[in-house]
Design a protein around this motif. Sequence first.
Motif, short mmCIF file in Angstrom:
data_model
loop_
_atom_site.label_atom_id
_atom_site.label_comp_id
_atom_site.label_asym_id
_atom_site.label_seq_id
_atom_site.Cartn_x
_atom_site.Cartn_y
_atom_site.Cartn_z
N LEU A 135 0.84 -1.20 0.00
CA LEU A 135 0.00 0.00 0.00
C LEU A 135 0.88 1.25 0.00
O LEU A 135 0.65 2.19 -0.76
CB LEU A 135 -0.92 0.00 1.22
N TRP A 136 1.91 1.23 0.82
CA TRP A 136 2.82 2.36 0.89
C TRP A 136 3.55 2.57 -0.44
O TRP A 136 3.63 3.67 -0.96
CB TRP A 136 3.82 2.16 2.03
N LYS A 137 4.07 1.48 -1.01
CA LYS A 137 4.79 1.57 -2.28
C LYS A 137 3.89 2.10 -3.40
O LYS A 137 4.31 2.93 -4.20
CB LYS A 137 5.34 0.20 -2.69
N LEU A 138 2.66 1.61 -3.45
CA LEU A 138 1.75 2.02 -4.53
C LEU A 138 1.30 3.47 -4.42
O LEU A 138 1.07 4.14 -5.42
CB LEU A 138 0.51 1.12 -4.55
N THR A 139 1.19 3.96 -3.21
CA THR A 139 0.71 5.33 -3.03
C THR A 139 1.84 6.36 -2.98
O THR A 139 1.59 7.54 -3.19
CB THR A 139 -0.13 5.46 -1.75
N GLN A 140 3.05 5.92 -2.72
CA GLN A 140 4.16 6.85 -2.60
C GLN A 140 5.12 6.81 -3.79
O GLN A 140 6.09 7.55 -3.83
CB GLN A 140 4.94 6.58 -1.31
N ALA A 141 4.84 5.94 -4.75
CA ALA A 141 5.72 5.82 -5.92
C ALA A 141 5.70 7.12 -6.73
O ALA A 141 4.68 7.82 -6.78
CB ALA A 141 5.25 4.67 -6.80
N PRO A 142 6.81 7.44 -7.37
CA PRO A 142 6.84 8.64 -8.22
C PRO A 142 5.75 8.58 -9.29
O PRO A 142 5.51 7.53 -9.87
CB PRO A 142 8.23 8.59 -8.86
N ASN A 143 5.05 9.69 -9.48
CA ASN A 143 3.99 9.82 -10.47
C ASN A 143 2.77 8.94 -10.19
O ASN A 143 1.96 8.72 -11.09
CB ASN A 143 4.52 9.54 -11.89
N SER A 144 2.63 8.43 -8.98
CA SER A 144 1.47 7.60 -8.65
C SER A 144 0.22 8.47 -8.58
O SER A 144 0.25 9.59 -8.06
CB SER A 144 1.67 6.91 -7.30
#
Length: 105
Positions: free
Chosen positions: A29-38
């Motif tokens: 959840l953190w990776k998907l929401t904090q990824a660049p250009n997400s």
Amino acid sequence: CSFIDDRVRPDEVVILLAYNGGSCDLKWLWKLTQAPNSTMNIPSQLQFFLDPLQVIKNYKSCPLHPEKTKLESCNLESIYKFVSGEELLGAHDIVNDVKAQTCIV
């Protein structure tokens, strides 16, 4: 997240509950929401995360702590059977796991 927006008022608080979720679900959840250009974000109402497995394992006052239950495993299936007296059929199916977590919590 439209799911939360459709069901929760802006002034309410949401707790994300996931059994053993700290090891996987929360990280994704953190990776998907904090990824660049997400384009995804964590809704402002989602303010807390609860992993029942961590509560069971780390709080000796918890009635489901291994020292009290004498269970060999703290996996969702074992804890559910201890609490409900029934086998958890279809474990790892999202609907069945949610029902089991609801029973435990």
